[in-house]
Design a protein around this motif. Structure first.
Motif, PDB file in Angstrom:
ATOM      1  N   VAL A 592      13.343  13.494   5.337  1.00  0.00           N
ATOM      2  CA  VAL A 592      12.839  12.925   3.930  1.00  0.00           C
ATOM      3  C   VAL A 592      13.893  13.270   2.967  1.00  0.00           C
ATOM      4  O   VAL A 592      13.908  12.592   1.984  1.00  0.00           O
ATOM      5  CB  VAL A 592      11.329  13.648   3.782  1.00  0.00           C
ATOM      6  CG1 VAL A 592      10.918  13.447   2.222  1.00  0.00           C
ATOM      7  CG2 VAL A 592      10.408  13.071   4.781  1.00  0.00           C
ATOM      8  N   GLN A 593      14.387  14.571   2.918  1.00  0.00           N
ATOM      9  CA  GLN A 593      15.311  14.942   1.775  1.00  0.00           C
ATOM     10  C   GLN A 593      16.547  13.899   1.895  1.00  0.00           C
ATOM     11  O   GLN A 593      17.099  13.355   0.680  1.00  0.00           O
ATOM     12  CB  GLN A 593      15.881  16.125   2.152  1.00  0.00           C
ATOM     13  CG  GLN A 593      16.766  16.792   1.294  1.00  0.00           C
ATOM     14  CD  GLN A 593      17.136  18.484   1.611  1.00  0.00           C
ATOM     15  OE1 GLN A 593      16.838  18.935   2.394  1.00  0.00           O
ATOM     16  NE2 GLN A 593      18.116  18.774   0.617  1.00  0.00           N
ATOM     17  N   CYS A 615       9.140   7.666   0.476  1.00  0.00           N
ATOM     18  CA  CYS A 615       9.417   8.950   1.167  1.00  0.00           C
ATOM     19  C   CYS A 615       8.186   9.650   1.784  1.00  0.00           C
ATOM     20  O   CYS A 615       8.063  10.212   2.679  1.00  0.00           O
ATOM     21  CB  CYS A 615       9.987  10.077   0.024  1.00  0.00           C
ATOM     22  SG  CYS A 615      11.671   9.533  -0.703  1.00  0.00           S
ATOM     23  N   GLU A 616       7.037   9.245   0.830  1.00  0.00           N
ATOM     24  CA  GLU A 616       5.638   9.766   1.262  1.00  0.00           C
ATOM     25  C   GLU A 616       5.334   8.905   2.521  1.00  0.00           C
ATOM     26  O   GLU A 616       4.638   9.667   3.646  1.00  0.00           O
ATOM     27  CB  GLU A 616       4.442   9.367   0.297  1.00  0.00           C
ATOM     28  CG  GLU A 616       4.695  10.347  -0.928  1.00  0.00           C
ATOM     29  CD  GLU A 616       5.793   9.962  -1.975  1.00  0.00           C
ATOM     30  OE1 GLU A 616       6.528   8.737  -1.982  1.00  0.00           O
ATOM     31  OE2 GLU A 616       6.300  10.935  -2.736  1.00  0.00           O
ATOM     32  N   ASP A 617       5.753   7.673   2.753  1.00  0.00           N
ATOM     33  CA  ASP A 617       5.326   7.083   3.946  1.00  0.00           C
ATOM     34  C   ASP A 617       6.157   7.721   5.202  1.00  0.00           C
ATOM     35  O   ASP A 617       5.498   7.944   6.358  1.00  0.00           O
ATOM     36  CB  ASP A 617       5.941   5.576   3.961  1.00  0.00           C
ATOM     37  CG  ASP A 617       5.214   4.743   2.937  1.00  0.00           C
ATOM     38  OD1 ASP A 617       3.868   4.968   2.897  1.00  0.00           O
ATOM     39  OD2 ASP A 617       5.391   3.977   2.307  1.00  0.00           O
ATOM     40  N   ILE A 618       7.545   8.023   5.026  1.00  0.00           N
ATOM     41  CA  ILE A 618       8.438   8.694   5.903  1.00  0.00           C
ATOM     42  C   ILE A 618       7.730  10.060   6.175  1.00  0.00           C
ATOM     43  O   ILE A 618       7.557  10.358   7.612  1.00  0.00           O
ATOM     44  CB  ILE A 618       9.678   8.655   5.472  1.00  0.00           C
ATOM     45  CG1 ILE A 618      10.256   7.557   5.193  1.00  0.00           C
ATOM     46  CG2 ILE A 618      10.518   9.649   6.459  1.00  0.00           C
ATOM     47  CD1 ILE A 618      10.610   6.676   6.619  1.00  0.00           C
ATOM     48  N   GLU A 619       7.417  10.739   5.519  1.00  0.00           N
ATOM     49  CA  GLU A 619       6.652  11.951   5.515  1.00  0.00           C
ATOM     50  C   GLU A 619       5.405  12.115   6.493  1.00  0.00           C
ATOM     51  O   GLU A 619       5.130  12.713   7.343  1.00  0.00           O
ATOM     52  CB  GLU A 619       6.353  12.869   4.404  1.00  0.00           C
ATOM     53  CG  GLU A 619       6.082  14.330   4.470  1.00  0.00           C
ATOM     54  CD  GLU A 619       6.105  14.947   3.151  1.00  0.00           C
ATOM     55  OE1 GLU A 619       6.096  16.291   3.301  1.00  0.00           O
ATOM     56  OE2 GLU A 619       6.333  14.242   2.118  1.00  0.00           O
ATOM     57  N   ARG A 633       2.176   3.043  18.192  1.00  0.00           N
ATOM     58  CA  ARG A 633       1.322   2.669  17.082  1.00  0.00           C
ATOM     59  C   ARG A 633       1.907   1.487  16.215  1.00  0.00           C
ATOM     60  O   ARG A 633       3.167   1.727  15.730  1.00  0.00           O
ATOM     61  CB  ARG A 633       1.002   3.951  16.267  1.00  0.00           C
ATOM     62  CG  ARG A 633       0.177   3.811  14.915  1.00  0.00           C
ATOM     63  CD  ARG A 633      -0.018   5.109  14.394  1.00  0.00           C
ATOM     64  NE  ARG A 633      -1.026   5.746  15.096  1.00  0.00           N
ATOM     65  CZ  ARG A 633      -1.269   6.867  14.758  1.00  0.00           C
ATOM     66  NH1 ARG A 633      -0.922   7.787  13.610  1.00  0.00           N
ATOM     67  NH2 ARG A 633      -2.122   7.906  15.509  1.00  0.00           N
ATOM     68  N   SER A 634       1.004   0.694  15.629  1.00  0.00           N
ATOM     69  CA  SER A 634       1.633  -0.281  14.815  1.00  0.00           C
ATOM     70  C   SER A 634       1.953   0.437  13.413  1.00  0.00           C
ATOM     71  O   SER A 634       1.197   1.030  12.971  1.00  0.00           O
ATOM     72  CB  SER A 634       0.627  -1.504  14.534  1.00  0.00           C
ATOM     73  OG  SER A 634       1.103  -2.394  13.551  1.00  0.00           O
ATOM     74  N   LEU A 635       3.302  -0.090  12.947  1.00  0.00           N
ATOM     75  CA  LEU A 635       3.685   0.154  11.600  1.00  0.00           C
ATOM     76  C   LEU A 635       3.267  -0.601  10.656  1.00  0.00           C
ATOM     77  O   LEU A 635       3.684  -0.247   9.488  1.00  0.00           O
ATOM     78  CB  LEU A 635       5.167   0.601  11.754  1.00  0.00           C
ATOM     79  CG  LEU A 635       5.836   1.755  12.854  1.00  0.00           C
ATOM     80  CD1 LEU A 635       7.165   1.359  12.698  1.00  0.00           C
ATOM     81  CD2 LEU A 635       5.344   3.048  12.123  1.00  0.00           C
ATOM     82  N   ARG A 636       2.967  -1.878  10.929  1.00  0.00           N
ATOM     83  CA  ARG A 636       2.411  -2.814   9.822  1.00  0.00           C
ATOM     84  C   ARG A 636       1.650  -2.238   8.942  1.00  0.00           C
ATOM     85  O   ARG A 636       1.927  -2.447   7.756  1.00  0.00           O
ATOM     86  CB  ARG A 636       1.714  -4.026  10.628  1.00  0.00           C
ATOM     87  CG  ARG A 636       1.649  -5.184   9.599  1.00  0.00           C
ATOM     88  CD  ARG A 636       1.051  -6.368  10.204  1.00  0.00           C
ATOM     89  NE  ARG A 636       2.040  -6.782  11.259  1.00  0.00           N
ATOM     90  CZ  ARG A 636       2.965  -7.566  11.053  1.00  0.00           C
ATOM     91  NH1 ARG A 636       3.526  -7.935  10.075  1.00  0.00           N
ATOM     92  NH2 ARG A 636       3.886  -7.836  12.219  1.00  0.00           N
ATOM     93  N   SER A 637       0.648  -1.431   9.234  1.00  0.00           N
ATOM     94  CA  SER A 637      -0.436  -0.962   8.313  1.00  0.00           C
ATOM     95  C   SER A 637       0.354   0.065   7.273  1.00  0.00           C
ATOM     96  O   SER A 637      -0.309   0.550   6.075  1.00  0.00           O
ATOM     97  CB  SER A 637      -1.585  -0.276   9.004  1.00  0.00           C
ATOM     98  OG  SER A 637      -1.176   0.794   9.831  1.00  0.00           O
ATOM     99  N   SER A 638       1.275   0.611   7.709  1.00  0.00           N
ATOM    100  CA  SER A 638       1.786   1.808   6.881  1.00  0.00           C
ATOM    101  C   SER A 638       3.194   1.248   6.065  1.00  0.00           C
ATOM    102  O   SER A 638       3.571   1.907   5.005  1.00  0.00           O
ATOM    103  CB  SER A 638       2.790   2.759   7.956  1.00  0.00           C
ATOM    104  OG  SER A 638       1.839   3.246   8.850  1.00  0.00           O
ATOM    105  N   ARG A 641       6.396  -1.754   1.265  1.00  0.00           N
ATOM    106  CA  ARG A 641       7.250  -2.779   0.766  1.00  0.00           C
ATOM    107  C   ARG A 641       7.995  -3.711   1.692  1.00  0.00           C
ATOM    108  O   ARG A 641       8.248  -3.299   2.869  1.00  0.00           O
ATOM    109  CB  ARG A 641       8.250  -2.270  -0.171  1.00  0.00           C
ATOM    110  CG  ARG A 641       7.938  -1.148  -1.283  1.00  0.00           C
ATOM    111  CD  ARG A 641       7.358  -2.106  -2.370  1.00  0.00           C
ATOM    112  NE  ARG A 641       6.863  -1.142  -3.492  1.00  0.00           N
ATOM    113  CZ  ARG A 641       5.647  -0.744  -3.929  1.00  0.00           C
ATOM    114  NH1 ARG A 641       4.726  -0.923  -2.838  1.00  0.00           N
ATOM    115  NH2 ARG A 641       5.286   0.170  -4.759  1.00  0.00           N
ATOM    116  N   TRP A 642       8.298  -4.955   1.324  1.00  0.00           N
ATOM    117  CA  TRP A 642       9.114  -5.804   2.172  1.00  0.00           C
ATOM    118  C   TRP A 642      10.282  -6.208   1.578  1.00  0.00           C
ATOM    119  O   TRP A 642      10.263  -6.570   0.427  1.00  0.00           O
ATOM    120  CB  TRP A 642       8.116  -6.811   2.443  1.00  0.00           C
ATOM    121  CG  TRP A 642       7.013  -6.755   3.534  1.00  0.00           C
ATOM    122  CD1 TRP A 642       5.669  -6.160   3.377  1.00  0.00           C
ATOM    123  CD2 TRP A 642       7.270  -6.714   4.863  1.00  0.00           C
ATOM    124  NE1 TRP A 642       5.249  -5.957   4.691  1.00  0.00           N
ATOM    125  CE2 TRP A 642       5.999  -6.241   5.568  1.00  0.00           C
ATOM    126  CE3 TRP A 642       8.325  -7.182   5.783  1.00  0.00           C
ATOM    127  CZ2 TRP A 642       5.811  -6.223   6.905  1.00  0.00           C
ATOM    128  CZ3 TRP A 642       7.953  -6.955   7.382  1.00  0.00           C
ATOM    129  CH2 TRP A 642       6.939  -6.581   7.796  1.00  0.00           C
TER     130      TRP A 642
END
Length: 642
Positions: A592-593, A615-619, A633-638, A641-642
């Motif tokens: 994240v950093q 960054c919050e998504d990654i964390e 696990r599907s990442l689509r819901s997370s 931004r596209w």
């Protein structure tokens, strides 16, 4: 004539027909010649006078003897009446009261005196005297039979049962069996043994103390009448049956043949071996010790009989227990039998001194020897099984990688098994003292070093774990993905450290071993982070020549690489929550950093619409790693931004 008189003493009991024969000889001499020598005539006259005196003396003796016989006959008649009166009475003499019991024993004494009196008298041909003697012998047999029955009835009806607190045969805990199908052996609970509860006292009451004086009176009477053997046989039979009943009903210990033991499934044999260790201890220290005390009380006045009877009562049960141990030792030394063998050896070795005291006489020497021989046999089998246990760990091979990189079943099995062994530290130190072993930790001295850390047992335990580590290293090479190899090694090393730190094993492995292995799994964490994230984070490194499109490509490639990591590593496993949290934090700090710095430096070039993850998504997504999910696990819901 004086010389003749001196040669003809007065002898009581001379028969009347002998005297008559002498008179006849004197008369014949007088009639043969009327002109006898005067000296011969005087001699014949003196002889007649002396024979008359003998007749008077003999008559007096017969009268006295007839009077004595009458008294004997009269006393016997009364005694016979008392004894025969109990022949039809099936109740116990004990329950009739002290006075009637004393009357019976007095009558028996009178009968015995009759027989003794007749044996002291000269041999007679008088039919009446013979009849009385024969009757007395019959009455004595009847009395002895009655006392034998009384003995059996009293022993059976007044026997006492061992109190429940001495009967526990509970196990140490859940059995630990290595099986690839098991998914969790992590929460094995090792229970405290019940030995202190079982053996809080070595003395129990096997027979109501109130009846012991009565039994001793029976013993005294029967031994006095030369029926001691009959008393012993009856006593042995009843007490042996009581011991058999105690074994089968109270302790629920069956008798198995050697064929039965060799053919048992492990699950059944495991339970019987555990029960054997408890039963042998209870029977030896509690039951047989009390049985010996009982024999000493009963046979106190007949010392040789006490030891002989005790051996006869005990031998079948003792030999049966020893035979089970011998039969078990004939089976192959499978690793899972180690703890059971240790328990059997430890108990048999602990009991040797007690057995020597119980069977100290020559009559019990064969039981002593058999006990010592079994202890030696079990010692040999335990050492052989220990060696096979270590060899089985060292030679364990796999053809495929362990799914998810979690804690291998072998690691759980070995460490949970080792946790049981400090219970047998004395036995293991004795058995392993002369066995050479490679130990990775050199011996040191100091205030912080416990002597147990360098005991024979400690060295062998560390050697076993070293063999386990080598096996795990080989299994780690089966992983195609390098990061997963480090996760696997980290998980298993951390598990070993936790098992050592939180159990008695800490006193044997020592703090230096713990520090060394903490450093080892922390190194695995570093290797994992390097193997997983170095290439991913390298995409976030800036280059002064990067254009706008290049920065956007770097962001896109990072997100794609992160997706691959996420999809793979959410199926990986880090079972320990604390270790998993530490790994999440460590990874999050680095990833994240780096990502936040990259976005900050390239905000103008990339633009918000081209940032796939914040960054919050990654964390947040990093927290899903190592959860051992069944599918990606599907990442689509997370995606924001596209």
């Amino acid at each position: 004539m004086a010389g003749l008189e001196s040669k003809l003493p007065v002898v009581p009991g001379v028969k009347n027909h002998v005297l008559e024969a002498c008179h006849h000889v004197v008369k014949a001499l007088r009639a043969s010649d009327n002109n006898l020598d005067p000296n011969l005539t005087k001699l014949l006259s003196d002889l007649e006078s002396h024979l008359s005196t003998l007749e008077i003396v003999d008559t007096k003796v017969v009268v006295v003897e007839d009077t004595g016989f009458s008294e004997i006959k009269k006393g016997f008649k009364e005694a016979k009446k008392v004894i025969l009166g109990w022949e039809q009475n099936q109740s116990m003499i004990l329950e009739a009261g002290v006075s009637k019991a004393d009357l019976f024993f007095q009558a028996l004494h009178d009968v015995q005196r009759v027989l003794t009196s007749f044996k002291a008298l000269p041999i007679r041909t008088n039919k009446k005297e013979k009849d009385v003697y024969n009757q007395a012998a019959v009455v004595l047999d009847i009395a002895m039979f009655r006392l034998e029955k009384e003995l059996c009835d009293v022993l059976n009806q007044y026997k006492q049962h061992v109190q429940p607190q001495y009967l526990s045969v509970s196990s140490r805990g859940k059995d630990i069996v290595y099986d690839e199908s098991f998914v969790s052996l992590d929460d094995v609970v090792v229970e405290a043994t019940d030995d202190q509860q079982i053996l809080g006292s070595n003395n129990v009451v096997l027979l109501d103390p109130l009846v012991i004086p009565h039994i001793k009176a029976i013993a005294k009477a029967m031994f006095a009448c030369d029926y001691g053997q009959a008393f012993c046989e009856a006593f042995i039979t009843v007490r042996r049956d009581a011991l058999d009943e105690y074994m089968s009903t109270t302790l629920e210990m069956e008798r198995f043949s050697c064929v039965d033991v060799l053919g048992m499934q492990w699950e059944d044999l495991n339970g019987e071996m555990r029960k054997w260790t408890k039963v042998l201890k209870i029977v030896t220290l509690v039951y047989l010790a009390s049985e010996k005390q009982l024999c000493d009380k009963i046979f106190g006045d007949f010392e040789p009989s006490s030891a002989a009877c005790f051996v006869e009562i005990s031998k079948d049960t003792v030999l049966s227990l020893l035979a089970f141990g011998e039969a078990v030792s004939l089976r192959s030394c499978q690793p899972e039998m180690l703890e059971r063998f240790l328990g059997m050896y430890e108990v048999s070795a602990e009991l040797l001194l007690d057995v020597d005291n119980l069977f100290g006489d020559e009559t019990g020497s064969f039981l002593r020897m058999a006990f010592h021989e079994l202890a030696k046999t079990l010692a040999d089998r335990t050492v052989a099984t220990f060696s096979k246990f270590k060899n089985a760990i060292a030679s364990d091979e796999s053809t495929r990688a362990f799914s998810g990189g979690g804690i291998h079943h072998l690691t759980r099995y070995v460490m949970n098994y080792l946790k049981l062994l400090p219970e047998y530290k004395d036995a293991l130190n004795t058995l392993l003292g002369n066995m050479q072993v490679d130990d990775s930790i050199p011996e040191k001295t100091g205030q912080d070093i416990l002597p147990s850390t360098f005991s024979p047992m400690a060295r062998h335990l560390r050697s076993i774990v070293t063999a386990l580590e080598s096996t795990l290293e080989r299994k780690a090479q089966l992983y195609a993905e390098e990061p997963l190899k480090y996760i696997f090694l980290m998980n298993n090393c951390h598990y070993m450290v936790q098992k050592v730190k939180t159990s008695e094993l800490r006193h044997f492995f020592g703090d230096e071993w713990i520090r060394k292995h903490i450093a080892s799994y922390q190194h695995n964490v570093t290797d994992y982070e390097r193997a997983t994230w170095s290439s991913v984070l390298s995409l976030l490194k800036d280059n002064s020549k990067d254009s706008v499109s290049t920065s956007r490509d770097r962001c896109r490639l990072f997100c794609l690489a992160f997706d691959d990591v996420y999809k793979n590593q959410t199926r990986w496993s880090v079972p320990d929550p604390e270790l998993r949290d530490d790994l999440h934090i460590s990874t999050s700090v680095k990833v994240v950093q780096s990502y936040r710095g990259f976005l900050a430096r390239n905000a103008d070039r990339i633009g918000e619409k081209h940032v796939r993850y914040t960054c919050e998504d990654i964390e947040s997504l990093l927290l899903d790693l190592f959860e051992c999910l069944p599918s990606p696990r599907s990442l689509r819901s997370s995606r924001r931004r596209w």
